[in-house]
Write an enzyme that holds these catalytic residues in place. Structure first.
Site, PDB file in Angstrom:
ATOM      1  N   GLU A  28       0.823  -1.214   0.000  1.00 41.45           N
ATOM      2  CA  GLU A  28       0.000   0.000   0.000  1.00 41.45           C
ATOM      3  C   GLU A  28       0.855   1.261   0.000  1.00 41.45           C
ATOM      4  O   GLU A  28       0.534   2.239  -0.681  1.00 41.45           O
ATOM      5  CB  GLU A  28      -0.942  -0.002   1.205  1.00 41.45           C
ATOM      6  CG  GLU A  28      -2.087  -0.990   1.099  1.00 41.45           C
ATOM      7  CD  GLU A  28      -3.009  -0.695  -0.076  1.00 41.45           C
ATOM      8  OE1 GLU A  28      -3.124   0.476  -0.466  1.00 41.45           O
ATOM      9  OE2 GLU A  28      -3.604  -1.640  -0.608  1.00 41.45           O
ATOM     10  N   ASP A  67      -9.309   5.876  -1.167  1.00 43.32           N
ATOM     11  CA  ASP A  67      -8.147   6.424  -1.863  1.00 43.32           C
ATOM     12  C   ASP A  67      -8.652   7.228  -3.059  1.00 43.32           C
ATOM     13  O   ASP A  67      -9.859   7.460  -3.205  1.00 43.32           O
ATOM     14  CB  ASP A  67      -7.187   5.307  -2.276  1.00 43.32           C
ATOM     15  CG  ASP A  67      -7.709   4.478  -3.436  1.00 43.32           C
ATOM     16  OD1 ASP A  67      -8.941   4.486  -3.676  1.00 43.32           O
ATOM     17  OD2 ASP A  67      -6.899   3.812  -4.101  1.00 43.32           O
ATOM     18  N   TYR A 118      -6.796   5.851   5.392  1.00 48.18           N
ATOM     19  CA  TYR A 118      -6.919   4.926   4.269  1.00 48.18           C
ATOM     20  C   TYR A 118      -6.047   3.683   4.473  1.00 48.18           C
ATOM     21  O   TYR A 118      -6.517   2.547   4.358  1.00 48.18           O
ATOM     22  CB  TYR A 118      -6.522   5.582   2.933  1.00 48.18           C
ATOM     23  CG  TYR A 118      -6.275   4.524   1.898  1.00 48.18           C
ATOM     24  CD1 TYR A 118      -7.344   3.886   1.285  1.00 48.18           C
ATOM     25  CD2 TYR A 118      -4.982   4.067   1.627  1.00 48.18           C
ATOM     26  CE1 TYR A 118      -7.137   2.840   0.402  1.00 48.18           C
ATOM     27  CE2 TYR A 118      -4.766   3.029   0.747  1.00 48.18           C
ATOM     28  CZ  TYR A 118      -5.850   2.411   0.141  1.00 48.18           C
ATOM     29  OH  TYR A 118      -5.639   1.367  -0.701  1.00 48.18           O
TER      30      TYR A 118
END
Length: 544
Positions: free
Chosen positions: A117, A219, A201
């Site tokens: 991520e 996102d 997030y």
């Protein structure tokens, strides 16, 4: 190349790349009155003006238009689509949730998702895959990462950009090993609070994918997808807009048995189908419920005011000017006004040393502080943020920089203060001579919030022995000194006048080193520094 998975479009901060904001979200009566008045004026303008400036009447709609209800059939359609495409891009970090994993197994999955991520922020999937594979091969566990150093981490990260992400991965791993039993927290709240660089997030993505927790994600892809799904035409970064979108994202995963898959499906759908410029609505599993898609259909009505009870009126959306309404879902989300990056001028000095009696060529590289822009990377000696940069004064900067880095620096012809006597008369032979200072031109390099112009000079030194460097400054001291000199007492950016450059204005660095010519490109240097190096190489070619 694959579509970009972009996180927040605002400049990246040191602690978070996500959409979470902290301002108050209450709807006060003053705001309601202002928005209502604005909407009435928009409708009046729509009736009075010609077609090129008519404001689309969909501005007068109920707030419930942006609420996602009866979500189960949507989830079924979304997951059926995701099950068909989830392995299409061969992402090594994308695995099905395994309920049989023990605590350590889930913690390992959390580590893998965390790395992926952070790498995917502002970076294409196709670009990330080889970097991820090399990273996991080098640091298979969070403990392996924690035992490393910034130099090694940056060498693996080289080419991905946004280098502060790598530094925060290292500091996060070290904190997890030191304070959290070698594991990332097993819930989104603690993950966001305790791990550097993890915002709302990232915490939601890791928790839902690795631990199967019902935590939403938002996102850039999901932001765009849900803006179209709910026909939300509002300031994309405002607190109210984000509240609506986070609520929509939560609706999808609430009480779901597969929250991680749903979150990944939303991200994948936004990235590959609901794209920024050319969305493929015919392939979207959610098009039956998508309000933006419904507006594009021949039977949709685009005119005529929608009468709504004033108490139920949407206070988030801005009217859609009809000259911007292209009949496509791309009218959503509302386009954000991008702030113009501030401009700065830096003096970059490619300092070369040559031995009188051999062909050896060495170059001075300096490591930047471990915090801030380009953290821990190497660069050529630089004086940042100059003002009044004139050619006659630029040639004096290398002498000032050399005083900072060399034990026995050469003196400038304009230096009014005599050199201090050297402790040893033989040391005089170690003072290099400046043979030439040649302008190489400018390199423009744009960061998310700064437009840098690097004014490049090639500085040639000559001597009998490689000049001795001053002892390295500790990274902590370096960060403190660099931070204190970067700003003036009022917190504004410090701008250096070339004519006023003194030794104590040079930003301190954690270390400096001489690097052979053949190893400069292999050092941990950023893209901008590589551009500078290529420019100087062209200068050498032109002057042969």
């Amino acid at each position: 190349m694959g579509p970009k998975r972009k996180r927040a479009q605002r400049p990246v901060s040191e602690s978070e790349e996500d959409y979470a904001e902290n301002s108050d979200s209450s709807y006060d009566e003053t705001s309601r009155a202002k928005v209502t008045q604005k909407t009435r004026k928009a409708r009046k303008k729509g009736r009075e003006n010609d077609g090129s400036t008519v404001v689309n009447s969909t501005s007068g709609h109920p707030a419930s238009m942006h609420v996602i209800n009866a979500v189960e059939p949507m989830r079924i359609a979304l997951l059926e689509w995701y099950d068909r495409v989830h392995d299409a891009r061969k992402m090594p970090w994308r695995k099905k949730f395994d309920p049989s994993l023990d605590v350590e197994g889930r913690a390992q999955r959390a580590y893998e998702v965390w790395i992926s991520e952070i790498m995917l922020q502002q970076t294409q999937v196709a670009t990330v895959i080889p970097y991820y594979n090399k990273w996991i091969a080098k640091f298979p566990t969070i403990r392996d990462l924690a035992a490393s150093d910034i130099e090694t981490v940056n060498s693996l990260w080289k080419g991905l950009g946004y280098y502060s992400r790598a530094a925060r991965l290292l500091s996060g791993a070290q904190k997890a090993v030191k304070e959290l039993h070698g594991r990332l927290p097993d819930n989104a709240k603690d993950m966001e609070a305790k791990i550097p660089g993890v915002g709302r997030y990232s915490a939601g993505a890791i928790s839902s994918i690795a631990y199967n927790h019902c935590v939403p994600v938002l996102d850039g892809n999901v932001h765009r997808l849900l803006s179209r799904f709910t026909a939300l035409h509002a300031q994309p970064k405002s607190k109210r807009t984000l509240d609506v979108l986070w609520a929509g994202a939560e609706s999808f995963i609430e009480q779901s048995k597969r929250p991680g898959d749903i979150n990944q499906a939303l991200i994948e759908l936004g990235s590959t189908v609901c794209a920024v410029r050319d969305p493929v609505c015919s392939e979207c599993p959610l098009r039956l419920w998508c309000k933006a898609y419904q507006r594009t259909q021949p039977t949709a009505s685009h005119t005529g005011a929608v009468e709504t009870d004033i108490e139920e009126l949407c206070l988030v959306c801005d009217p859609i000017p009809s000259d911007e309404d292209n009949g496509s879902v791309t009218i959503y989300p509302m386009k954000a006004e991008r702030k113009k990056p501030r401009e700065e001028l830096d003096s970059v000095n490619v300092i070369e040393w040559r031995c009188r009696n051999s062909r050896d060529r060495w170059f001075l590289l300096v490591r930047r502080p471990q915090g801030g822009l380009l953290a821990g990377l190497h660069e050529f000696p630089t004086l940042p943020n100059l003002s009044g940069a004139k050619a006659s004064n630029m040639a004096e900067i290398p002498y000032t920089l050399l005083q900072e880095f060399l034990m026995h620096p050469p003196s400038s012809h304009s230096d009014k203060e005599p050199l201090k006597k050297l402790a040893n008369s033989n040391s005089a032979y170690n003072v290099p001579k400046v043979i030439q200072v040649t302008s190489a031109g400018d390199v423009v390099h744009v960061f998310s919030h700064i437009k840098k112009t690097y004014r490049v000079q090639w500085v040639l030194l000559e001597g009998d022995e490689l000049p001795q460097l001053r002892p390295a400054v500790s990274p902590d001291q370096c960060t403190r000194e660099n931070g204190s000199r970067a700003k003036n007492p009022k917190g504004k950016q410090k701008v250096f006048e070339v004519s006023e450059v003194k030794l104590n204005t040079i930003p301190q660095t954690s270390s400096a080193q001489w690097v052979p010519l053949t190893q400069v490109e292999d050092a941990n240097i950023g893209t901008g520094v590589l551009k500078v190096w290529k420019l100087v190489e062209k200068l050498w070619t032109a002057t042969r």
